[in-house]
Design a protein around this motif. Structure first.
Motif, PDB file in Angstrom:
ATOM      1  N   UNK A  16     -13.142 -24.351  58.740  1.00 14.41           N
ATOM      2  CA  UNK A  16     -14.095 -24.417  57.623  1.00 14.41           C
ATOM      3  C   UNK A  16     -14.402 -23.015  57.101  1.00 14.41           C
ATOM      4  N   UNK A  17     -14.633 -22.068  58.003  1.00 12.25           N
ATOM      5  CA  UNK A  17     -14.936 -20.697  57.580  1.00 12.25           C
ATOM      6  C   UNK A  17     -13.779 -20.103  56.783  1.00 12.25           C
ATOM      7  N   UNK A  18     -12.561 -20.337  57.247  1.00 12.53           N
ATOM      8  CA  UNK A  18     -11.394 -19.814  56.537  1.00 12.53           C
ATOM      9  C   UNK A  18     -11.319 -20.383  55.124  1.00 12.53           C
ATOM     10  N   UNK A  19     -11.475 -21.693  55.003  1.00 11.98           N
ATOM     11  CA  UNK A  19     -11.336 -22.333  53.690  1.00 11.98           C
ATOM     12  C   UNK A  19     -12.544 -22.152  52.782  1.00 11.98           C
ATOM     13  N   UNK A  20     -13.703 -21.878  53.375  1.00  7.01           N
ATOM     14  CA  UNK A  20     -14.894 -21.628  52.558  1.00  7.01           C
ATOM     15  C   UNK A  20     -15.085 -20.141  52.252  1.00  7.01           C
ATOM     16  N   UNK A  21     -14.100 -19.330  52.647  1.00  9.35           N
ATOM     17  CA  UNK A  21     -14.158 -17.877  52.437  1.00  9.35           C
ATOM     18  C   UNK A  21     -15.378 -17.237  53.108  1.00  9.35           C
ATOM     19  N   UNK A  22     -15.743 -17.741  54.276  1.00  2.77           N
ATOM     20  CA  UNK A  22     -16.859 -17.168  55.019  1.00  2.77           C
ATOM     21  C   UNK A  22     -16.390 -16.586  56.354  1.00  2.77           C
ATOM     22  N   UNK A  23     -15.110 -16.328  56.475  1.00  7.20           N
ATOM     23  CA  UNK A  23     -14.564 -15.656  57.652  1.00  7.20           C
ATOM     24  C   UNK A  23     -14.434 -14.181  57.289  1.00  7.20           C
ATOM     25  N   UNK A  24     -15.154 -13.337  58.026  1.00  7.64           N
ATOM     26  CA  UNK A  24     -15.194 -11.919  57.684  1.00  7.64           C
ATOM     27  C   UNK A  24     -15.158 -11.093  58.974  1.00  7.64           C
ATOM     28  N   UNK A  25     -14.074 -10.371  59.223  1.00  6.21           N
ATOM     29  CA  UNK A  25     -13.952  -9.621  60.467  1.00  6.21           C
ATOM     30  C   UNK A  25     -14.958  -8.483  60.628  1.00  6.21           C
ATOM     31  N   UNK A  26     -15.598  -8.073  59.570  1.00  2.00           N
ATOM     32  CA  UNK A  26     -16.526  -6.949  59.651  1.00  2.00           C
ATOM     33  C   UNK A  26     -17.989  -7.371  59.722  1.00  2.00           C
ATOM     34  N   UNK A  89      -5.393  -6.491  62.003  1.00  4.05           N
ATOM     35  CA  UNK A  89      -4.904  -5.152  61.704  1.00  4.05           C
ATOM     36  C   UNK A  89      -5.842  -4.013  62.070  1.00  4.05           C
ATOM     37  N   UNK A  90      -6.850  -4.271  62.870  1.00  4.64           N
ATOM     38  CA  UNK A  90      -7.784  -3.226  63.280  1.00  4.64           C
ATOM     39  C   UNK A  90      -7.283  -2.524  64.530  1.00  4.64           C
ATOM     40  N   UNK A  91      -7.509  -1.205  64.586  1.00  7.55           N
ATOM     41  CA  UNK A  91      -7.380  -0.468  65.841  1.00  7.55           C
ATOM     42  C   UNK A  91      -8.735  -0.587  66.515  1.00  7.55           C
ATOM     43  N   UNK A  92      -8.720  -0.888  67.800  1.00 14.52           N
ATOM     44  CA  UNK A  92      -9.963  -1.210  68.494  1.00 14.52           C
ATOM     45  C   UNK A  92     -10.340  -0.165  69.527  1.00 14.52           C
ATOM     46  N   UNK A 103      -7.784  -4.512  52.841  1.00 20.37           N
ATOM     47  CA  UNK A 103      -8.540  -5.645  52.297  1.00 20.37           C
ATOM     48  C   UNK A 103      -8.806  -6.642  53.429  1.00 20.37           C
ATOM     49  N   UNK A 104      -9.866  -6.435  54.206  1.00 22.65           N
ATOM     50  CA  UNK A 104     -10.102  -7.255  55.388  1.00 22.65           C
ATOM     51  C   UNK A 104     -10.366  -8.737  55.110  1.00 22.65           C
ATOM     52  N   UNK A 110      -6.636 -12.635  57.145  1.00 18.06           N
ATOM     53  CA  UNK A 110      -7.467 -13.577  57.894  1.00 18.06           C
ATOM     54  C   UNK A 110      -6.636 -14.673  58.564  1.00 18.06           C
ATOM     55  N   UNK A 111      -5.565 -15.100  57.905  1.00 22.73           N
ATOM     56  CA  UNK A 111      -4.720 -16.137  58.494  1.00 22.73           C
ATOM     57  C   UNK A 111      -4.033 -15.629  59.758  1.00 22.73           C
ATOM     58  N   UNK A 112      -3.621 -14.379  59.736  1.00 23.11           N
ATOM     59  CA  UNK A 112      -3.013 -13.796  60.950  1.00 23.11           C
ATOM     60  C   UNK A 112      -4.025 -13.788  62.096  1.00 23.11           C
ATOM     61  N   UNK A 113      -5.249 -13.391  61.792  1.00 26.86           N
ATOM     62  CA  UNK A 113      -6.300 -13.386  62.804  1.00 26.86           C
ATOM     63  C   UNK A 113      -6.633 -14.777  63.291  1.00 26.86           C
ATOM     64  N   UNK A 114      -6.761 -15.702  62.357  1.00 29.35           N
ATOM     65  CA  UNK A 114      -7.053 -17.095  62.695  1.00 29.35           C
ATOM     66  C   UNK A 114      -5.959 -17.695  63.564  1.00 29.35           C
ATOM     67  N   UNK A 115      -4.719 -17.465  63.204  1.00 30.66           N
ATOM     68  CA  UNK A 115      -3.589 -18.002  63.970  1.00 30.66           C
ATOM     69  C   UNK A 115      -3.573 -17.467  65.394  1.00 30.66           C
ATOM     70  N   UNK A 116      -3.858 -16.183  65.550  1.00 32.97           N
ATOM     71  CA  UNK A 116      -3.874 -15.577  66.883  1.00 32.97           C
ATOM     72  C   UNK A 116      -5.008 -16.156  67.730  1.00 32.97           C
TER      73      UNK A 116
END
Length: 147
Positions: A16-26, A89-92, A103-104, A110-116
């Motif tokens: 839901x967060x991914x599709x509602x554009x409310x997934x934000x890594x920062x 794509x973040x260095x941690x 462009x986070x 976001x799809x790469x992060x979600x998939x992982x």
């Protein structure tokens, strides 16, 4: 009625967060763990640095007491976040000097992060990766007509 598993609930929230554009890594309330924990940021007190796998004193206390947050231990939560951020794509851990995506909130990032994260959640539950499409490509008989 059977209660939904932590896996089902987490996947639904992330989807839901991914599709509602409310997934934000920062944002600690809108990242992978923030969404799993109902858009709260209390989880950030489990570690001293965003994107670190090291539990701080508070995190270790919760872990040692066997506490779970929406079904996940503190170690599992910070692992989920590390996987999400690294795949985006973040260095941690995150700080002003380390590399981050240009462009986070880009859907591809976001799809790469979600998939992982989904892959890791599947591993935690002992399930095959539901994001793995390679089995579909190996089929010789297709469930639809190509005409």
């Amino acid at each position: 009625m059977k209660a939904k598993s932590r896996f089902e609930v987490a996947i639904k929230k992330l989807y839901i967060a991914f599709h509602d554009n409310t997934l934000n890594p920062e944002c600690c309330k809108q990242c992978a763990v923030g969404n799993i924990l109902d858009n709260t940021d209390s989880w950030k007190h489990l570690s001293d640095h965003h994107g670190s796998l090291k539990l701080n004193y508070i995190g270790r206390v919760h872990q040692n007491l066997g506490r779970k947050f929406n079904g996940y231990t503190p170690k599992e939560l910070i692992q989920i976040e590390v996987i999400f951020l690294a795949a985006c794509g973040y260095d941690l851990p995150i700080n002003h000097q380390n590399k981050k995506p240009k462009y986070p909130k880009n859907k591809d990032v976001l799809f790469k992060g979600l998939s992982a994260v989904i892959k890791y959640l599947c591993k935690l539950e002992g399930k095959r990766n539901i994001m793995d499409y390679t089995a579909l490509l190996k089929q010789k008989h297709y469930p639809f007509s190509i005409n």
